[in-house]
Design a protein around this motif. Structure first.
Motif, PDB file in Angstrom:
ATOM      1  N   UNK A   2       0.840  -1.212   0.000  1.00 30.44           N
ATOM      2  CA  UNK A   2       0.000   0.000   0.000  1.00 30.44           C
ATOM      3  C   UNK A   2       0.864   1.248   0.000  1.00 30.44           C
ATOM      4  N   UNK A   3       1.929   1.238   0.801  1.00 28.88           N
ATOM      5  CA  UNK A   3       2.817   2.388   0.827  1.00 28.88           C
ATOM      6  C   UNK A   3       3.475   2.597  -0.531  1.00 28.88           C
ATOM      7  N   UNK A   4       3.962   1.517  -1.114  1.00 27.91           N
ATOM      8  CA  UNK A   4       4.606   1.619  -2.431  1.00 27.91           C
ATOM      9  C   UNK A   4       3.638   2.218  -3.456  1.00 27.91           C
ATOM     10  N   UNK A   5       2.385   1.768  -3.434  1.00 29.50           N
ATOM     11  CA  UNK A   5       1.390   2.285  -4.381  1.00 29.50           C
ATOM     12  C   UNK A   5       1.147   3.767  -4.137  1.00 29.50           C
ATOM     13  N   UNK A   6       0.997   4.156  -2.881  1.00 29.16           N
ATOM     14  CA  UNK A   6       0.796   5.571  -2.569  1.00 29.16           C
ATOM     15  C   UNK A   6       2.001   6.404  -2.988  1.00 29.16           C
ATOM     16  N   UNK A   7       3.181   5.924  -2.699  1.00 31.01           N
ATOM     17  CA  UNK A   7       4.394   6.665  -3.040  1.00 31.01           C
ATOM     18  C   UNK A   7       4.563   6.780  -4.548  1.00 31.01           C
ATOM     19  N   UNK A   8       4.238   5.694  -5.265  1.00 32.45           N
ATOM     20  CA  UNK A   8       4.394   5.715  -6.720  1.00 32.45           C
ATOM     21  C   UNK A   8       3.362   6.609  -7.404  1.00 32.45           C
ATOM     22  N   UNK A   9       2.206   6.817  -6.767  1.00 34.98           N
ATOM     23  CA  UNK A   9       1.143   7.625  -7.371  1.00 34.98           C
ATOM     24  C   UNK A   9       1.255   9.115  -7.046  1.00 34.98           C
ATOM     25  N   UNK A  10       2.227   9.484  -6.258  1.00 35.73           N
ATOM     26  CA  UNK A  10       2.403  10.896  -5.951  1.00 35.73           C
ATOM     27  C   UNK A  10       2.901  11.644  -7.183  1.00 35.73           C
ATOM     28  N   UNK A  11       2.296  12.772  -7.441  1.00 36.30           N
ATOM     29  CA  UNK A  11       2.717  13.625  -8.563  1.00 36.30           C
ATOM     30  C   UNK A  11       3.332  14.889  -7.980  1.00 36.30           C
ATOM     31  N   UNK A  12       4.648  15.022  -8.068  1.00 34.51           N
ATOM     32  CA  UNK A  12       5.298  16.179  -7.452  1.00 34.51           C
ATOM     33  C   UNK A  12       4.892  17.511  -8.072  1.00 34.51           C
ATOM     34  N   UNK A  13       4.333  17.477  -9.281  1.00 32.39           N
ATOM     35  CA  UNK A  13       3.910  18.724  -9.919  1.00 32.39           C
ATOM     36  C   UNK A  13       2.597  19.235  -9.346  1.00 32.39           C
TER      37      UNK A  13
ATOM     38  N   UNK B 228       0.992  17.628  -6.278  1.00 29.15           N
ATOM     39  CA  UNK B 228       0.827  17.305  -4.862  1.00 29.15           C
ATOM     40  C   UNK B 228       1.853  18.051  -4.026  1.00 29.15           C
ATOM     41  N   UNK B 229       1.392  18.603  -2.913  1.00 29.87           N
ATOM     42  CA  UNK B 229       2.304  19.196  -1.959  1.00 29.87           C
ATOM     43  C   UNK B 229       2.577  18.143  -0.896  1.00 29.87           C
ATOM     44  N   UNK B 230       3.765  17.610  -0.929  1.00 31.49           N
ATOM     45  CA  UNK B 230       4.117  16.555   0.029  1.00 31.49           C
ATOM     46  C   UNK B 230       5.510  16.808   0.583  1.00 31.49           C
ATOM     47  N   UNK B 231       5.733  16.262   1.743  1.00 29.58           N
ATOM     48  CA  UNK B 231       7.072  16.262   2.298  1.00 29.58           C
ATOM     49  C   UNK B 231       7.850  15.150   1.620  1.00 29.58           C
ATOM     50  N   UNK B 232       9.145  15.164   1.794  1.00 32.04           N
ATOM     51  CA  UNK B 232       9.945  14.061   1.282  1.00 32.04           C
ATOM     52  C   UNK B 232       9.537  12.786   1.997  1.00 32.04           C
ATOM     53  N   UNK B 233       9.457  11.705   1.266  1.00 29.26           N
ATOM     54  CA  UNK B 233       9.019  10.423   1.845  1.00 29.26           C
ATOM     55  C   UNK B 233      10.174   9.439   2.010  1.00 29.26           C
ATOM     56  N   UNK B 234      11.395   9.929   1.931  1.00 24.89           N
ATOM     57  CA  UNK B 234      12.543   9.031   2.058  1.00 24.89           C
ATOM     58  C   UNK B 234      12.522   8.264   3.378  1.00 24.89           C
TER      59      UNK B 234
END
Length: 90
Positions: free
Chosen positions: A14-25, A27-33
């Motif tokens: 689930x995390x991988x799917x959420x991380x892969x679906x993030x669009x940096x252009x 979505x405003x997100x923090x770094x997920x490293x």
């Protein structure tokens, strides 16, 4: 609360799917490293636990005693047997 291997695998997927679906252009997100590091570590723990269970099963198949296995694990004979008795019976 301990989670099963299946629960950990599902959470990592689930995390991988959420991380892969993030669009940096868009979505405003923090770094997920840091979160990816957690998911990677959880995957490694799951794989290592499976390797350990296989190693115990192999040792028992080769006639190793619970005392020998407990010594290798650094736990009591009772603790080793309780944790891995189902593996040895399979």
């Amino acid at each position: 609360m301990r989670h099963t291997d299946d629960e950990l695998d599902l959470a990592a997927a689930r995390f991988e799917q959420l991380a892969d679906n993030l669009d940096p252009d868009t979505d405003e997100v923090d770094h997920t490293d840091d979160l990816r590091t957690i998911a990677d570590a959880a995957e490694a723990v799951t794989a290592d636990q499976a390797r350990l269970r296989e190693a115990v099963a192999l040792a028992r198949a080769h006639g190793r005693s619970w005392n020998d296995i407990a010594l290798a694990l650094g736990v009591s004979r009772q603790a080793a047997r309780q944790r891995f008795a189902d593996v040895a019976a399979a």
